[in-house]
Design an enzyme around this catalytic site. Structure first.
Site, PDB file in Angstrom:
ATOM      1  CE  LYS A 198      25.666  -0.115  21.293  1.00 43.24           C
ATOM      2  NZ  LYS A 198      25.717   0.957  20.306  1.00 43.24           N
ATOM      3  CE  LYS A 253      23.109   1.648  23.676  1.00 39.63           C
ATOM      4  NZ  LYS A 253      23.549   2.291  22.475  1.00 39.63           N
TER       5      LYS A 253
HETATM    6  C1  PBG Z   1      24.524   3.257  17.705  1.00 38.62           C
HETATM    7  C2  PBG Z   1      23.683   3.258  18.901  1.00 38.62           C
HETATM    8  C3  PBG Z   1      22.656   2.364  19.237  1.00 38.62           C
HETATM    9  C4  PBG Z   1      22.073   2.866  20.387  1.00 38.62           C
HETATM   10  C5  PBG Z   1      22.765   4.012  20.749  1.00 38.62           C
HETATM   11  N1  PBG Z   1      23.775   4.227  19.827  1.00 38.62           N
HETATM   12  C6  PBG Z   1      22.085   1.192  18.523  1.00 38.62           C
HETATM   13  C7  PBG Z   1      22.897   0.018  18.230  1.00 38.62           C
HETATM   14  O1  PBG Z   1      24.018  -0.154  18.703  1.00 38.62           O
HETATM   15  O2  PBG Z   1      22.402  -0.761  17.436  1.00 38.62           O
HETATM   16  C8  PBG Z   1      20.882   2.273  21.052  1.00 38.62           C
HETATM   17  C9  PBG Z   1      20.128   3.173  21.932  1.00 38.62           C
HETATM   18  C10 PBG Z   1      18.783   2.720  22.305  1.00 38.62           C
HETATM   19  O3  PBG Z   1      18.336   1.588  22.020  1.00 38.62           O
HETATM   20  O4  PBG Z   1      18.100   3.518  22.932  1.00 38.62           O
HETATM   21  N2  PBG Z   1      25.684   2.632  17.689  1.00 38.62           N
END
Ligand code: PBG
Length: 329
Positions: A198, A253
């Site tokens: 991520k 992601k």
């Molecule tokens: C939370 C989370 C996030 C997303 C999914 N789970 C945001 C982040 O890490 O700040 C982002 C998903 C998206 O932008 O569609 N941890």
């Protein structure tokens, strides 16, 4: 003038029948996972930063999920927007069985439809500061304290009807601890969909607006736990670690900016690979579509095909509900 070319690849693109016969990558509704925002109100609310995406109230959820199920979708991930007054620095509502997301899972369990319900496991919908963990003495997110809470929350998720838990926090060691705790509580068949690679991405902006975690500003720094977008080797290391800790599915992601990582993961691992087409990837296509600069539907399809072609077995996407009906079964 006609040349005697030996090779004419265009022969295989002559008609739509030929194109269809030779199509290498096809999207199916069962490739897609729909993220669903829920909120504590009683109205359906459109998310400003994500046109066409709504926050659903609990009183409409079961009926709506049945509609999506009928269109062929078989997996849903829930994202709660809770009221700021219920947020605190510890994100304590994540452990409250009466908080929004667990009410939702109980409602959806009652539908008795056959789908996979996924809990995004992270503290940011619950913390007043919007970080994905507990802030330690040094001002940074405390890894182990956060892992301890997420492990407890994973058991609660399993108990309240979620089939998969998806830790999206990027804390070290959490997949192993969550697996251990789930097994200790006899939830051997609750799967872990790990957000393994991520990245610390600006494309999460619209999502933070959707769950109200942006604390009035678009930028919130998560760079001490999410990956540096420039780093490929480090992303591979995270994927290898989550695989070794027992993740059932590995996720990358955002998706489209990181197709290189998706492709590598597909070749490297035998577990399924997921990719999350995040809010900013969605909103940029919609924004250009609204301006008349792009064909929104065609770009949505092309972006999803590129993610599948790179190697994703599953794709989380906000387009899932609108394109499912147009895909094969
Ligand atoms: C939370 C989370 C996030 C997303 C999914 N789970 C945001 C982040 O890490 O700040 C982002 C998903 C998206 O932008 O569609 N941890």
């Amino acid at each position: 003038m006609t040349f005697e070319f030996k090779y004419r690849p265009r022969r295989l693109r002559k008609t739509s029948a030929v194109l269809s016969l030779l199509q290498e990558t096809r999207l199916l509704p069962s490739d897609l996972i729909l993220p669903i925002f829920i909120h504590e109100g009683i109205e359906v609310e459109e998310v400003d930063s994500m046109p066409g995406v709504f926050r659903w109230p609990l009183n409409r959820l079961a009926e709506q999920v049945a509609v999506w199920h009928a269109s062929g979708l078989r997996a849903f991930a829930l994202f709660p927007k809770i009221s700021p007054k219920n947020k605190d620095p510890e994100g304590s509502q994540i452990l409250n069985p009466d908080s929004l997301v667990y009410k939702a899972s109980r409602i959806l369990k009652e539908t008795a439809l056959d789908f996979v319900l996924i809990a995004d496991l992270a503290l940011d919908p619950y913390t007043s500061h919007g970080q994905d963990g507990i802030i330690g003495k040094d001002g940074d997110v405390d890894n182990d304290l956060t892992v301890e809470i997420l492990a407890k929350a994973s058991v609660l998720c399993a108990r309240e009807g979620f089939h998969w838990v998806a830790p999206s926090d990027m804390m070290d060691g959490r997949v192993g601890v969550i697996r251990k705790v789930l097994d200790q509580e006899s939830f051997h068949y609750t799967s872990i969909l790990a957000y393994s690679a991520k990245f610390c991405s600006a494309y999460y902006g619209p999502f933070r607006n959707a769950i109200g975690s942006s604390v009035n500003k678009l930028r919130i720094d998560k760079s001490t736990y999410q990956l540096n977008p420039s780093n490929c080797r480090e992303a591979k290391r995270e994927l290898i670690l989550d695989d070794s800790e027992g993740a059932d599915i590995l996720m990358i992601k955002p998706a489209e900016p990181y197709l290189d990582i998706i492709q590598w993961a597909k070749q490297q691992f035998t577990v399924p690979i997921a990719a999350y087409q995040v809010s900013g990837e969605y909103s940029r296509i919609c924004a250009a579509g609204k301006l008349g600069w792009l064909d929104q539907d065609a770009c949505a399809m092309e972006s999803l095909l590129s993610i599948k072609r790179a190697g994703a077995d599953l794709i989380l996407t906000y387009f899932a509900d609108r394109i499912a009906h147009s895909l094969g079964k």
